[in-house]
Design a protein around this motif. Sequence first.
Motif, PDB file in Angstrom:
ATOM      1  N   PRO A 150       0.795  -1.228   0.000  1.00 41.96           N
ATOM      2  CA  PRO A 150       0.000   0.000   0.000  1.00 41.96           C
ATOM      3  C   PRO A 150       0.829   1.280   0.000  1.00 41.96           C
ATOM      4  O   PRO A 150       0.376   2.292  -0.538  1.00 41.96           O
ATOM      5  N   SER A 151       2.017   1.248   0.555  1.00 43.68           N
ATOM      6  CA  SER A 151       2.821   2.467   0.642  1.00 43.68           C
ATOM      7  C   SER A 151       3.742   2.651  -0.544  1.00 43.68           C
ATOM      8  O   SER A 151       3.630   3.630  -1.288  1.00 43.68           O
ATOM      9  N   GLU A 152       4.662   1.707  -0.746  1.00 41.11           N
ATOM     10  CA  GLU A 152       5.678   1.890  -1.782  1.00 41.11           C
ATOM     11  C   GLU A 152       5.141   1.717  -3.202  1.00 41.11           C
ATOM     12  O   GLU A 152       5.682   2.298  -4.131  1.00 41.11           O
ATOM     13  N   VAL A 153       4.111   0.928  -3.375  1.00 42.35           N
ATOM     14  CA  VAL A 153       3.555   0.728  -4.721  1.00 42.35           C
ATOM     15  C   VAL A 153       2.331   1.615  -4.945  1.00 42.35           C
ATOM     16  O   VAL A 153       2.317   2.443  -5.849  1.00 42.35           O
ATOM     17  N   LEU A 154       1.304   1.448  -4.125  1.00 42.88           N
ATOM     18  CA  LEU A 154       0.060   2.189  -4.376  1.00 42.88           C
ATOM     19  C   LEU A 154       0.173   3.678  -4.060  1.00 42.88           C
ATOM     20  O   LEU A 154      -0.284   4.509  -4.838  1.00 42.88           O
ATOM     21  N   ALA A 155       0.777   4.043  -2.953  1.00 42.57           N
ATOM     22  CA  ALA A 155       0.837   5.462  -2.582  1.00 42.57           C
ATOM     23  C   ALA A 155       1.993   6.207  -3.242  1.00 42.57           C
ATOM     24  O   ALA A 155       1.840   7.356  -3.630  1.00 42.57           O
ATOM     25  N   ARG A 156       3.152   5.544  -3.370  1.00 40.65           N
ATOM     26  CA  ARG A 156       4.325   6.256  -3.873  1.00 40.65           C
ATOM     27  C   ARG A 156       4.817   5.774  -5.227  1.00 40.65           C
ATOM     28  O   ARG A 156       5.736   6.347  -5.799  1.00 40.65           O
ATOM     29  N   GLY A 157       4.214   4.709  -5.735  1.00 43.22           N
ATOM     30  CA  GLY A 157       4.639   4.167  -7.016  1.00 43.22           C
ATOM     31  C   GLY A 157       3.970   4.867  -8.184  1.00 43.22           C
ATOM     32  O   GLY A 157       3.177   5.792  -8.010  1.00 43.22           O
ATOM     33  N   THR A 158       4.299   4.410  -9.357  1.00 43.04           N
ATOM     34  CA  THR A 158       3.713   4.939 -10.589  1.00 43.04           C
ATOM     35  C   THR A 158       2.578   4.030 -11.036  1.00 43.04           C
ATOM     36  O   THR A 158       2.522   2.854 -10.626  1.00 43.04           O
ATOM     37  N   PRO A 159       1.699   4.519 -11.901  1.00 38.34           N
ATOM     38  CA  PRO A 159       0.674   3.623 -12.445  1.00 38.34           C
ATOM     39  C   PRO A 159       1.271   2.385 -13.119  1.00 38.34           C
ATOM     40  O   PRO A 159       0.716   1.287 -12.990  1.00 38.34           O
ATOM     41  N   ALA A 160       2.406   2.531 -13.767  1.00 35.31           N
ATOM     42  CA  ALA A 160       3.052   1.378 -14.409  1.00 35.31           C
ATOM     43  C   ALA A 160       3.485   0.341 -13.374  1.00 35.31           C
ATOM     44  O   ALA A 160       3.335  -0.863 -13.586  1.00 35.31           O
ATOM     45  N   MET A 161       4.003   0.790 -12.245  1.00 36.33           N
ATOM     46  CA  MET A 161       4.409  -0.112 -11.174  1.00 36.33           C
ATOM     47  C   MET A 161       3.188  -0.823 -10.595  1.00 36.33           C
ATOM     48  O   MET A 161       3.226  -2.033 -10.329  1.00 36.33           O
ATOM     49  N   VAL A 162       2.106  -0.087 -10.417  1.00 38.07           N
ATOM     50  CA  VAL A 162       0.867  -0.668  -9.893  1.00 38.07           C
ATOM     51  C   VAL A 162       0.364  -1.746 -10.853  1.00 38.07           C
ATOM     52  O   VAL A 162      -0.007  -2.845 -10.429  1.00 38.07           O
ATOM     53  N   LYS A 163       0.370  -1.455 -12.138  1.00 34.15           N
ATOM     54  CA  LYS A 163      -0.075  -2.446 -13.125  1.00 34.15           C
ATOM     55  C   LYS A 163       0.790  -3.695 -13.084  1.00 34.15           C
ATOM     56  O   LYS A 163       0.292  -4.815 -13.166  1.00 34.15           O
ATOM     57  N   GLN A 164       2.110  -3.518 -12.959  1.00 33.68           N
ATOM     58  CA  GLN A 164       3.023  -4.659 -12.920  1.00 33.68           C
ATOM     59  C   GLN A 164       2.725  -5.551 -11.710  1.00 33.68           C
ATOM     60  O   GLN A 164       2.619  -6.769 -11.842  1.00 33.68           O
ATOM     61  N   LYS A 165       2.565  -4.951 -10.549  1.00 34.83           N
ATOM     62  CA  LYS A 165       2.283  -5.732  -9.338  1.00 34.83           C
ATOM     63  C   LYS A 165       0.901  -6.391  -9.411  1.00 34.83           C
ATOM     64  O   LYS A 165       0.724  -7.522  -8.959  1.00 34.83           O
ATOM     65  N   THR A 166      -0.057  -5.689  -9.991  1.00 30.75           N
ATOM     66  CA  THR A 166      -1.394  -6.262 -10.158  1.00 30.75           C
ATOM     67  C   THR A 166      -1.336  -7.477 -11.070  1.00 30.75           C
ATOM     68  O   THR A 166      -1.905  -8.530 -10.763  1.00 30.75           O
ATOM     69  N   GLU A 167      -0.634  -7.346 -12.174  1.00 25.91           N
ATOM     70  CA  GLU A 167      -0.512  -8.461 -13.118  1.00 25.91           C
ATOM     71  C   GLU A 167       0.180  -9.655 -12.469  1.00 25.91           C
ATOM     72  O   GLU A 167      -0.220 -10.802 -12.693  1.00 25.91           O
ATOM     73  N   GLU A 168       1.190  -9.405 -11.647  1.00 24.86           N
ATOM     74  CA  GLU A 168       1.862 -10.505 -10.955  1.00 24.86           C
ATOM     75  C   GLU A 168       0.872 -11.289 -10.091  1.00 24.86           C
ATOM     76  O   GLU A 168       0.870 -12.523 -10.107  1.00 24.86           O
ATOM     77  N   LEU A 169       0.052 -10.577  -9.338  1.00 20.52           N
ATOM     78  CA  LEU A 169      -0.952 -11.243  -8.504  1.00 20.52           C
ATOM     79  C   LEU A 169      -1.966 -12.002  -9.353  1.00 20.52           C
ATOM     80  O   LEU A 169      -2.329 -13.133  -9.034  1.00 20.52           O
TER      81      LEU A 169
END
Length: 93
Positions: free
Chosen positions: A36-55
Motif C-alpha cells: 500500500p505504501s511503496e507501490v500504491l501510494a508512492r509508485g507509478t501507475p506502471a508499477m501498480v499495473k506490474q504488481k497487479t498483473e503478478e498477482l
Amino acid sequence: MTEIGADALEIDFKTDIQLAHDVLKDRITFVGNIDPSEVLARGTPAMVKQKTEELLEVFADTPRFILNAGCALPADTPAENIRAMCGCLRSRC
C-alpha cells in the motif's frame, strides 16, 4: 489460520504470494496484497499495473482471490494508481 474455517484472509504485502497461493488455493479466499505504501501510494501507475498483473498471474487458476492492498491505503494514495489497479484487473493489464 487455514483450520479455523475462515472464508477469506487478508494477507499483508510482505507475504510470499506463491506460498500463500499454494496453502490457500481451493480452501480460503486470498485478499491482497499489493504494497500500500511503496507501490500504491508512492509508485507509478506502471508499477501498480506490474504488481497487479503478478498477482493475477499467480491466482489465475482459482476464483478464490480478491485483489486488494496488502494493508490499509495511505490517505494520500493517488487516484490514478487506484484506477491503474482497477483498470488492470478489468482488462488484465
